[in-house]
Design an enzyme around this catalytic site. Structure first.
Site, mmCIF file in Angstrom:
data_model
loop_
_atom_site.group_PDB
_atom_site.id
_atom_site.type_symbol
_atom_site.label_atom_id
_atom_site.label_comp_id
_atom_site.label_asym_id
_atom_site.label_seq_id
_atom_site.Cartn_x
_atom_site.Cartn_y
_atom_site.Cartn_z
ATOM 1 N N HIS A 227 41.150 46.754 41.592
ATOM 2 C CA HIS A 227 40.628 45.924 40.614
ATOM 3 C C HIS A 227 39.403 45.598 40.866
ATOM 4 C CE1 HIS A 227 41.947 42.903 43.984
ATOM 5 N NE2 HIS A 227 40.755 42.407 43.667
ATOM 6 N N GLY A 366 37.160 37.789 47.428
ATOM 7 C CA GLY A 366 36.145 38.544 48.245
ATOM 8 C C GLY A 366 36.711 39.094 49.247
HETATM 9 C C1 4AZ Z 1 41.429 37.359 44.807
HETATM 10 O O1 4AZ Z 1 41.329 36.800 43.637
HETATM 11 C C2 4AZ Z 1 42.384 36.980 45.562
HETATM 12 N N1 4AZ Z 1 45.753 34.816 48.291
HETATM 13 C C3 4AZ Z 1 42.634 37.789 46.867
HETATM 14 C C4 4AZ Z 1 43.750 37.603 47.573
HETATM 15 C C5 4AZ Z 1 44.497 36.430 47.125
HETATM 16 C C6 4AZ Z 1 44.304 35.618 46.177
HETATM 17 C C7 4AZ Z 1 43.258 35.938 45.311
HETATM 18 C C8 4AZ Z 1 45.615 36.139 48.183
HETATM 19 O O2 4AZ Z 1 40.484 38.345 44.935
#
Ligand code: 4AZ
Length: 418
Positions: A227, A366
């Site tokens: 992603h 991030g």
């Molecule tokens: C993100 O939006 C994201 N809590 C990555 C990891 C997690 C949530 C969101 C896990 O990239």
């Protein structure tokens, strides 16, 4: 006019001065002798040796190819125990520190174990005779190695600290700097990482800003999440940096190729994995080198401890941080993670959850593409997950969801050769 002669005591020195000079000379001599004794007899320094032990009657199996297998761990442990026992029972009992199998290699007739040994000697030792004496102890061991048939007369070679690092980083994976120097165990504390704590952590930068995490699996391949590259798949936009600070990276390398999993599905987060080829090789150092990959068959135990690292934000909708952070989490079974109160069936077999029951400790925006790792019994670190998704960050019953690396072990091999 001649001045009257001043009575001179130049021929008969003042006794106070004599005593002072004698005391001073004695003190200076004592200090010099003391320092000499200290440096010659007590000031010990570490010395490393490299050698191969050829075991003839151990049948090589493919299982010994990977440090992830029980066979590899068992044989390495046995060799290390034998070496340790041998030196502890020899004249080297006070100088021997540790022996480590860095790699097992197959031959036509058995297995060769590459070993690194650490000794502590005072500085005045004779290198050539020391090498002979160590070899003689090894030879003695080989004649008393129980049911192992070991090729006689292994040669050992003194190696510098730099060569020790090179041997470890080139032949082994997942070793922390303290393991490379065969030191005592270190405990991870706090949330800020120190240089070398997570040597495989990569920052993937989009147009020169940190965008995603990555994981070094060889000197030219980095794993990350699919992603991260949605609508950003041109490798010329990307660079990889190494070291714990994104402001002052230790190495910066451009990306050559991005291979995103062909079945990555945005809506369900399935197959959220990508392999990134670097334009040139990373120079492996004590603090920058690859992580170990598990076998596809490896079972990751629920409730076992894992660590997630990254420069991601500390809260949902926050900013990336410039210094690498680490968090201790626990593996959660897919069954528990799929409970109605949790992710209610959204966790597929290619995913793995990790978090803490009360929330508060988690990966966040991030951190995506970065590593979830576990330490094995031989103190090597294995990649078990790639930060993928989750409902916000750190909420109770909403743990982080990771790409399950064992499920993609074959995809990784096919696309990177690692
Ligand atoms: C993100 O939006 C994201 N809590 C990555 C990891 C997690 C949530 C969101 C896990 O990239």
């Amino acid at each position: 006019l001649r001045p009257a002669r001043v009575p001179s005591n130049s021929r008969f020195l003042n006794p106070c001065i004599v005593i002072f000079i004698v005391v001073a000379v004695v003190v200076i001599l004592a200090v010099i002798i003391g320092l000499l004794i200290h440096f010659l007899a007590f000031d010990q320094k570490s010395y490393f040796y490299h050698g191969d032990i050829h075991i003839l009657n151990v049948k090589y199996s493919d299982q010994l190819n990977s440090p992830a297998t029980q066979e590899y761990k068992t044989l390495s442990n046995q060799i290390e125990s034998l070496l340790s026992k041998t030196f502890k029972e020899s004249n080297f009992r006070y100088q021997f520190v540790r022996a480590r199998v860095v790699k097992l290699r197959q031959t036509d007739n058995g297995v060769i174990a590459h070993i690194v040994m650490k000794f502590k000697f005072t500085r005045n030792f004779n290198g050539a005779s020391m090498k002979k004496r160590i070899e003689s102890v090894l030879n003695h061991m080989l004649n008393n190695s129980g049911n192992w048939e070991i090729n006689p007369s292994p040669e050992i070679k003194p190696i510098t600290d730099e060569e020790t690092v090179d041997i470890f980083t080139q032949t082994s994976c997942g070793a922390r700097p303290d393991l490379i120097t065969l030191s005592e165990e270190r405990i991870i504390g706090g949330t800020k990482a120190e240089e070398g704590d997570w040597p495989w952590q990569v920052s993937l930068r989009l147009n020169n800003g940190h965008f995603c995490g990555g994981i070094l699996i060889s000197n030219s391949w980095v794993l990350s999440a699919a992603h991260c590259f949605r609508g950003k798949s041109d490798p010329r936009q990307w660079t990889a940096t190494f070291g714990i600070s994104t402001r002052f990276p230790k190495q910066i390398i451009r990306v050559q190729t991005i291979k995103v999993h062909s079945n990555y599905i945005f809506a369900t987060h399935e197959n959220d994995i990508a392999a990134v080829k670097l334009e040139r090789s990373v120079k492996f150092t004590k603090n920058i080198h690859r992580v170990c990959l598990p076998e596809a068959t490896q079972n990751i135990l629920p409730n076992s401890v894992a660590y997630v690292t990254g420069w991601g934000s500390k809260r949902y909708n926050g900013h990336s941080v410039p210094d690498l952070e680490q968090a201790q989490v626990y593996i959660i079974s897919n069954e528990v993670c799929n409970a109605p109160s949790s992710y209610n069936g959204m966790i597929s077999s290619g995913m793995i959850c990790a978090g803490v029951p009360e929330g508060g400790v988690d990966a966040c925006q991030g951190d995506s593409g970065g590593p979830l790792v576990q330490e094995d019994s031989r103190r090597l670190w294995f990649l078990v997950g790639i930060v993928s998704w989750g409902y916000q960050c750190g909420l109770p019953d909403k743990p982080g969801v990771y790409t399950r690396v064992t499920a993609y072990r074959n995809w990784i091999r096919e696309h990177t050769g690692v």
